[in-house]
Design a protein around this motif. Structure first.
Motif, PDB file in Angstrom:
ATOM      1  N   LYS A   1       3.365  -3.098  11.936  1.00 44.67           N
ATOM      2  CA  LYS A   1       2.780  -2.069  12.818  1.00 44.67           C
ATOM      3  C   LYS A   1       1.397  -2.497  13.311  1.00 44.67           C
ATOM      4  CE  LYS A   1       1.007   0.505   8.849  1.00 44.67           C
ATOM      5  NZ  LYS A   1       1.341   1.495   7.814  1.00 44.67           N
TER       6      LYS A   1
ATOM      7  N   SER B   1       1.144  -3.372  -0.071  1.00 42.10           N
ATOM      8  CA  SER B   1       0.286  -4.512  -0.439  1.00 42.10           C
ATOM      9  C   SER B   1      -0.450  -4.303  -1.767  1.00 42.10           C
ATOM     10  CB  SER B   1      -0.735  -4.798   0.665  1.00 42.10           C
ATOM     11  OG  SER B   1      -0.084  -5.312   1.795  1.00 42.10           O
TER      12      SER B   1
ATOM     13  N   ARG C   1      -5.604  -3.947   9.321  1.00 37.67           N
ATOM     14  CA  ARG C   1      -5.401  -3.286  10.612  1.00 37.67           C
ATOM     15  C   ARG C   1      -6.654  -2.513  10.967  1.00 37.67           C
ATOM     16  NH1 ARG C   1      -0.766  -2.548   7.535  1.00 37.67           N
ATOM     17  NH2 ARG C   1      -1.725  -0.711   6.638  1.00 37.67           N
TER      18      ARG C   1
HETATM   19  C1  LIG Z   1       1.609   0.738   6.698  1.00 36.56           C
HETATM   20  C2  LIG Z   1       2.661   1.035   5.706  1.00 36.56           C
HETATM   21  C3  LIG Z   1       2.977   0.130   4.671  1.00 36.56           C
HETATM   22  C4  LIG Z   1       2.236  -1.193   4.476  1.00 36.56           C
HETATM   23  O1  LIG Z   1       0.953  -0.989   4.014  1.00 36.56           O
HETATM   24  P1  LIG Z   1       0.027  -2.247   3.544  1.00 36.56           P
HETATM   25  O2  LIG Z   1      -0.930  -1.620   2.629  1.00 36.56           O
HETATM   26  O3  LIG Z   1      -0.570  -2.804   4.786  1.00 36.56           O
HETATM   27  O4  LIG Z   1       0.927  -3.222   2.864  1.00 36.56           O
HETATM   28  C5  LIG Z   1       3.996   0.462   3.810  1.00 36.56           C
HETATM   29  N1  LIG Z   1       4.682   1.602   3.925  1.00 36.56           N
HETATM   30  C6  LIG Z   1       4.412   2.510   4.888  1.00 36.56           C
HETATM   31  C7  LIG Z   1       5.223   3.748   4.958  1.00 36.56           C
HETATM   32  C8  LIG Z   1       3.399   2.258   5.798  1.00 36.56           C
HETATM   33  O5  LIG Z   1       3.145   3.162   6.760  1.00 36.56           O
END
Ligand SMILES: *Cc1c(COP(=O)(O)O)cnc(C)c1O
Length: 239
Positions: A25, A214, A238
């Motif tokens: 994303k 993460s 991000r």
């Molecule tokens: C953005 C998102 C993730 C990934 O998050 P990170 O901390 O960048 O790995 C995982 N699951 C959902 C539902 C998210 O919206």
């Protein structure tokens, strides 16, 4: 480090049985292509519009996962290609997915999102709502969806014990479901099948627990996760 290197490091740390969803994303197609060229084929997005745009531009052997909250009126845009919808949290949404899947002559795989965090803001079903959804006659009649398991997000906190407790909670709900489903399948092999036409478990094949991001995916795997959704550790932070 490069995206390819990050990906390689994470993959090396995952048991073979755990599926990696690369959460892309907000990232540009060039970044996704770098992961693609390094062998990644499963990408997760949280906005339908963005996922559609990337799907149009990228190779067609990619599996696109919708990991965000889904608005009913937007299901139609992803129905032709989405391979797993993680955040299903109402019968109304499931009905719409079933309808749009039928229009596309597809069966769309879904996970039911369970509310495991303490925060009020996170979406998801509680256990009672989950059970009433799965036992409803409307659900049993849906032929164009398949429930593969459950998804959950832990509380955003540094308290590992709290996060662990929430992951184990999701795992225990999954295990209970599996048991009741086995019981149901057992029943359906007996005479009950002919006496109760409502016993139909074909749209529910439980094999997936989507939990871990993460910051907490190692812990999630220890607690039984079979699918991790990792973004920033692969693609960087991000805005
Ligand atoms: C953005 C998102 C993730 C990934 O998050 P990170 O901390 O960048 O790995 C995982 N699951 C959902 C539902 C998210 O919206």
């Amino acid at each position: 480090m490069s995206i390819a290197q990050n990906l390689q490091n994470i993959k090396a740390s995952l048991p073979q049985s755990v599926t990696l969803v690369a959460v892309s994303k907000t990232k540009p197609v060039a970044d996704l292509m770098e992961a693609y060229d390094a062998g990644q084929r499963i990408f997760g997005e949280n906005k339908i519009q963005e996922m559609v745009e990337k799907w149009e531009q990228m190779p067609k052997d990619i599996e696109w996962h919708m990991i965000g909250h889904v608005q009913t009126n937007k299901v139609k845009y992803m129905a032709p290609f989405v391979s797993l919808i993680h955040g299903v949290d109402s019968l109304k949404l499931l009905k719409e997915i079933n309808k749009q899947a039928a229009k596309n002559s597809r069966v769309i795989n879904c996970l039911l999102q369970i509310h495991i965090a303490e925060e009020e803001t996170k979406f998801g079903l509680d256990e009672t709502e989950l059970n009433s959804l799965l036992s409803s006659s409307e659900f049993r009649e849906m032929k164009n969806i398949q429930i593969l398991g459950l998804m959950g997000m832990a509380t955003f906190t540094d308290n590992e014990n709290q996060v662990k407790k929430e992951f184990l909670h999701l795992k225990s709900i999954f295990d209970k479901l599996l048991k009741s489903k086995e019981a149901l399948q057992y029943l359906s092999t007996e005479e009950n099948l002919s006496t109760d036409p409502n016993i139909n478990t074909t749209n529910c094949k439980l094999n997936t627990i989507s939990m871990g991001m993460s910051g907490d995916y190692q812990l999630a795997i220890e607690c039984g996760s079979t699918m991790v959704r990792i973004g920033s550790s692969i693609f960087g932070g991000r805005k």
